[in-house]
Design a protein around this motif. Structure first.
Motif, PDB file in Angstrom:
ATOM      1  N   ILE A 105       0.818  -1.218   0.000  1.00  0.00           N
ATOM      2  CA  ILE A 105       0.000   0.000   0.000  1.00  0.00           C
ATOM      3  C   ILE A 105       0.854   1.271   0.000  1.00  0.00           C
ATOM      4  CG2 ILE A 105      -1.800   1.260   1.259  1.00  0.00           C
ATOM      5  CD1 ILE A 105      -2.736  -1.397   0.029  1.00  0.00           C
ATOM      6  N   GLY A 106       0.692   2.060  -1.024  1.00  0.00           N
ATOM      7  CA  GLY A 106       1.329   3.382  -1.113  1.00  0.00           C
ATOM      8  C   GLY A 106       2.735   3.373  -1.684  1.00  0.00           C
ATOM      9  N   THR A 107       3.318   2.187  -1.886  1.00  0.00           N
ATOM     10  CA  THR A 107       4.719   2.105  -2.322  1.00  0.00           C
ATOM     11  C   THR A 107       4.961   2.826  -3.639  1.00  0.00           C
ATOM     12  OG1 THR A 107       6.552   0.534  -2.553  1.00  0.00           O
ATOM     13  CG2 THR A 107       4.479  -0.110  -3.554  1.00  0.00           C
ATOM     14  N   GLN A 108       3.921   2.757  -4.533  1.00  0.00           N
ATOM     15  CA  GLN A 108       4.096   3.310  -5.874  1.00  0.00           C
ATOM     16  C   GLN A 108       4.161   4.832  -5.884  1.00  0.00           C
ATOM     17  OE1 GLN A 108       1.439   1.896  -4.647  1.00  0.00           O
ATOM     18  NE2 GLN A 108      -0.374   3.070  -5.143  1.00  0.00           N
ATOM     19  N   SER A 109       3.755   5.467  -4.781  1.00  0.00           N
ATOM     20  CA  SER A 109       3.813   6.933  -4.742  1.00  0.00           C
ATOM     21  C   SER A 109       5.260   7.407  -4.888  1.00  0.00           C
ATOM     22  CB  SER A 109       3.195   7.451  -3.442  1.00  0.00           C
ATOM     23  OG  SER A 109       3.874   6.922  -2.319  1.00  0.00           O
ATOM     24  N   LEU A 110       6.191   6.646  -4.315  1.00  0.00           N
ATOM     25  CA  LEU A 110       7.606   7.011  -4.434  1.00  0.00           C
ATOM     26  C   LEU A 110       8.155   6.705  -5.824  1.00  0.00           C
ATOM     27  CD1 LEU A 110       8.915   5.888  -0.944  1.00  0.00           C
ATOM     28  CD2 LEU A 110       8.943   8.209  -1.862  1.00  0.00           C
ATOM     29  N   HIS A 111       7.732   5.591  -6.397  1.00  0.00           N
ATOM     30  CA  HIS A 111       8.217   5.249  -7.738  1.00  0.00           C
ATOM     31  C   HIS A 111       7.749   6.306  -8.740  1.00  0.00           C
ATOM     32  CE1 HIS A 111       7.713   0.904  -6.015  1.00  0.00           C
ATOM     33  NE2 HIS A 111       8.686   1.584  -5.427  1.00  0.00           N
ATOM     34  N   ALA A 112       6.493   6.716  -8.597  1.00  0.00           N
ATOM     35  CA  ALA A 112       5.946   7.730  -9.503  1.00  0.00           C
ATOM     36  C   ALA A 112       6.684   9.056  -9.340  1.00  0.00           C
ATOM     37  CB  ALA A 112       4.456   7.918  -9.215  1.00  0.00           C
ATOM     38  N   THR A 113       6.973   9.400  -8.091  1.00  0.00           N
ATOM     39  CA  THR A 113       7.668  10.658  -7.836  1.00  0.00           C
ATOM     40  C   THR A 113       9.081  10.617  -8.425  1.00  0.00           C
ATOM     41  OG1 THR A 113       6.358  11.028  -5.851  1.00  0.00           O
ATOM     42  CG2 THR A 113       8.446  12.216  -6.008  1.00  0.00           C
ATOM     43  N   GLY A 114       9.771   9.496  -8.238  1.00  0.00           N
ATOM     44  CA  GLY A 114      11.105   9.354  -8.826  1.00  0.00           C
ATOM     45  C   GLY A 114      11.044   9.436 -10.345  1.00  0.00           C
ATOM     46  N   TYR A 115      10.044   8.782 -10.905  1.00  0.00           N
ATOM     47  CA  TYR A 115       9.891   8.820 -12.363  1.00  0.00           C
ATOM     48  C   TYR A 115       9.658  10.269 -12.825  1.00  0.00           C
ATOM     49  CZ  TYR A 115       8.458   7.356 -17.025  1.00  0.00           C
ATOM     50  OH  TYR A 115       8.391   7.178 -18.392  1.00  0.00           O
ATOM     51  N   ALA A 116       8.801  10.974 -12.080  1.00  0.00           N
ATOM     52  CA  ALA A 116       8.505  12.368 -12.441  1.00  0.00           C
ATOM     53  C   ALA A 116       9.738  13.261 -12.256  1.00  0.00           C
ATOM     54  CB  ALA A 116       7.337  12.888 -11.603  1.00  0.00           C
ATOM     55  N   MET A 117      10.565  12.948 -11.248  1.00  0.00           N
ATOM     56  CA  MET A 117      11.838  13.680 -11.105  1.00  0.00           C
ATOM     57  C   MET A 117      12.680  13.482 -12.364  1.00  0.00           C
ATOM     58  SD  MET A 117      12.561  12.620  -7.096  1.00  0.00           S
ATOM     59  CE  MET A 117      14.341  12.878  -7.128  1.00  0.00           C
ATOM     60  N   GLY A 118      12.685  12.244 -12.860  1.00  0.00           N
ATOM     61  CA  GLY A 118      13.433  11.936 -14.085  1.00  0.00           C
ATOM     62  C   GLY A 118      12.879  12.687 -15.288  1.00  0.00           C
TER      63      GLY A 118
END
Lengths: 367, 325
Positions: free
Chosen positions: A133-146
């Motif tokens: 639960i919620g783990t993907q929020s960080l992956h999405a943020t990292g992707y958006a940083m990229g």
């Protein structure tokens, strides 16, 4: 925080000074677009209902219904542009399907054939489902940083600038990862929209235990722009998320959208909501059904029954097709256990794979 | 080019050369920019490559690893610094449930080239959570590669190879030996990333260890030599995958073996190595494989660390015991 709504529960238009700026966007949508939104909702519900049936018949290990949440999902899915990327949780059947994931690929996860189901390179940026639960929020943020580091956002051209959508819910909003994602998104000015479907129940725990404020109110503490929308109003969800996505992509400004909705079904087929919530509450939300609302809106605009019945016929085909797929699907090869742990060969795993083959052959099979 | 460098500088040079060679390599971590990290391993890299390549992140380990995963999905090769071994746990879920499983979940169609650097181990007299050896958790996790150099040349080359790897690599750094100098040749890698290497030849007992422990084993071997016992030291540079061939070859020669580590012994890397060696070398063994490790207790306050951490004497005691058979 004011909640934006354009359609009343029966689909009639609500026009007032609060929402007139949103109507100026909504009025540009064509009936063809409205019908497409309705179609995506009806087909998803047919798929969803049949998948639930298949689980009850022992053909799926688990099912995760999205019934009742199709409105907000359709709104944001249609607001996304081609170049955008979607990080779903595990209940965004409509959204990933809209990006190109086949319903069969979703079912393959829940019949226990795969942990992934599709290749994000082939699904217009729909990333894989995420179960923690919620783990993907960080992956999405990292992707958006990229995205931002690549210079693929913030040029001011909405046709080219990229944005990222990440989906989670009221339960996930309590996770540390969700807070850290907001912190990183704000610090690095990441072009990401946090799409938070508040469906009122994190399995059996009500959203009042997750937060004593609206979830959208929290975002301002992180320095993230927030809005709240009636998540069972596809039209309102569309116009608000479209504007927020364009702000994210153009200004590298992270955005937080709380969608007020309700999980009509169980959390999963392992759950029994009658143990923790009242039938009155359920019935009151059934009267706010996003599909009936959109149908009412379209009827008032003069869309004929032939259009609705054509969609219903297609929905029956979707259900039949998913049943056919599930009943006919094969078991994966045991090679799947070993072959993708690393990107190249691993001596220890190769040995174990060989040992398994020898063990199986020792019973005198094909070899 | 060949020069004498401490391990910290060799790591710094490796990251610098990797960043110069490949624009997709990014550094992320707490205090790694202007400060150069609490151990100065990234010293000067922000000045050279800028804030877009060296990210002083918010103080959140799950955030560092989680966003590194997203950056890898976007095509970047993030190298994350965890400030101290005992601070990796807030990021543990992102490492073991996400980073480690991503390639498998994507059926190999997407690579996750993320390096997680963890300064580990004791001997620095620090406060709680600053001297631990968590590498066993990661070696137990499928999908991760776990490596631990003990020399400056290995520090340079293993870091270059870890950054080039398309799989996630947990990179354990021997923090007590950061300032131990060694010859570094940047002209070509001597070994592949996952090779175990014989650090010293011998004939009577095989001593096995990794990271800073290799220095203790070398010291023990020198003392044993004076007492007439010839020890072979094998540096297990990679904990996952683990290259057993040099260990097996050595043990077939010596018939006696001591495995040493700083971490507690219960369900540990040393246990795994001992079990595997008895499976593979049963007929060559003259004595049971002995383990020397930290105790099955939390890492103690600094004044007791010398008691807790295996030193040359504890290793030599085990050598005596295997020689007694």
């Amino acid at each position: 925080m004011t909640q934006t709504r354009l359609l009343d529960v029966d689909g009639s238009e609500i026009r007032n000074t609060d929402n007139e700026r949103w109507w100026s966007v909504a009025d540009d949508l064509t009936d063809e677009q409205h019908v497409e939104m309705l179609r995506s909702m009806v087909l998803t519900r047919a798929f969803d209902t049949e998948a639930g049936n298949l689980q009850r018949q022992g053909k799926l290990g688990l099912w995760v219904p999205s019934i009742g949440q199709e409105g907000g999902q359709a709104g944001v899915a249609f607001a996304m542009r081609d170049q955008d990327t979607l990080f779903p949780s595990y209940r965004e059947h409509l959204m990933v399907h809209q990006r190109g994931v086949r319903f069969e690929q979703i079912v393959d996860i829940f019949r226990g054939a795969t942990h992934g189901g599709w290749d994000p390179a082939e699904t217009r940026g729909a990333r894989l489902y995420s179960l923690v639960i919620g783990t993907q929020s960080l992956h999405a943020t990292g992707y958006a940083m990229g995205v931002r580091f690549d210079g693929a956002s913030g040029t001011g051209d909405p046709e080219a600038d990229e944005a990222v959508v990440v989906c989670y819910g009221d339960g996930a909003s309590s996770q540390g990862d969700a807070s850290e994602a907001l912190i990183f998104a704000a610090s690095y000015e990441a072009p990401v929209l946090f799409m938070v479907q508040n469906n009122k129940w994190a399995i059996s725990v009500p959203s009042s235990v997750q937060s004593r404020t609206s979830l959208a109110q929290r975002a301002s503490g992180f320095g993230v722009s927030a809005a709240s929308v009636d998540g069972n109003d596809a039209l309102a969800s569309y116009v608000v998320s479209r504007a927020m996505l364009d702000a994210a992509r153009s200004e590298n400004a992270p955005q937080y959208l709380e969608l007020d909705t309700y999980r009509i079904g169980a959390h999963t087929t392992s759950d029994d909501p009658t143990k923790y919530r009242s039938s009155d509450e359920l019935e009151s939300w059934k009267r706010r059904d996003p599909i009936e609302r959109m149908r009412g809106f379209l009827r008032a605009r003069g869309i004929g029954d032939d259009v609705f019945s054509a969609i219903d016929t297609e929905a029956k085909d979707v259900a039949a097709e998913i049943r056919r797929h599930t009943l006919g699907a094969s078991t994966p090869s045991s090679d799947e256990i070993f072959d993708f742990v690393y990107t190249d060969a691993n001596a220890s795993l190769e040995e174990q794979k060989l040992a398994l083959a020898r063990f199986e052959a020792s019973f005198g099979g094909d070899e | 080019m060949t020069e004498q460098l401490p391990i910290a500088k060799a790591l710094n040079l490796a990251m610098r050369d990797a960043m110069a060679a490949d624009d997709s390599v990014l550094l992320m971590g707490e205090d790694i920019g202007d400060l150069g990290g609490v151990f100065r391993v990234t010293d000067g890299l922000k000045a050279e490559f800028g804030t877009g390549r060296v990210l002083d992140t918010p103080l959140a380990e799950a955030g560092i690893i989680g966003t590194a995963i997203g950056l890898a999905m976007r095509g970047y090769r993030p190298v994350c610094e965890i400030q101290f071994d005992g601070f990796v746990y807030p990021g543990f879920d992102q490492i073991v449930s996400q980073l480690a499983k991503m390639t498998n979940r994507h059926r190999g169609r997407q690579a996750f080239p993320v390096v997680v650097r963890i300064p580990h181990g004791g001997h620095i007299g620090a406060v709680e959570h600053h001297q631990e050896s968590p590498e066993g958790y990661f070696a137990h996790t499928s999908g991760l590669r776990v490596v631990a150099p003990s020399t400056a040349n290995d520090a340079y080359w293993m870091m270059r190879q870890a950054i080039e790897s398309n799989d996630p690599v947990i990179f354990m750094e021997p923090k007590a030996k950061y300032w131990a100098k060694g010859e570094v040749s940047t002209e070509g890698a001597q070994y592949a990333l996952h090779e175990s290497v014989v650090a010293k030849q011998g004939t009577d007992v095989t001593l096995i260890g990794h990271s800073a422990m290799v220095h203790v084993l070398m010291q023990a071997a020198a003392i044993a030599e004076n007492e007439g016992v010839s020890c072979e030291v094998v540096d297990v540079r990679s904990l996952s995958p683990l290259d057993y061939e040099p260990l097996v070859e050595s043990l077939r020669k010596t018939g006696r073996c001591v495995v040493a580590q700083e971490a507690p012994g219960h369900v540990s890397l040393g246990s795994e190595i001992a079990a595997t060696l008895q499976e593979r070398c049963f007929y060559s063994l003259e004595a049971p494989v002995m383990r020397v490790s930290g105790f099955d207790a939390p890492f103690p306050p600094a004044q007791l660390e010398a008691v807790y951490l295996p030193d040359a004497d504890r290793v030599l005691d085990a050598v005596d015991r295997v020689m007694a058979y």
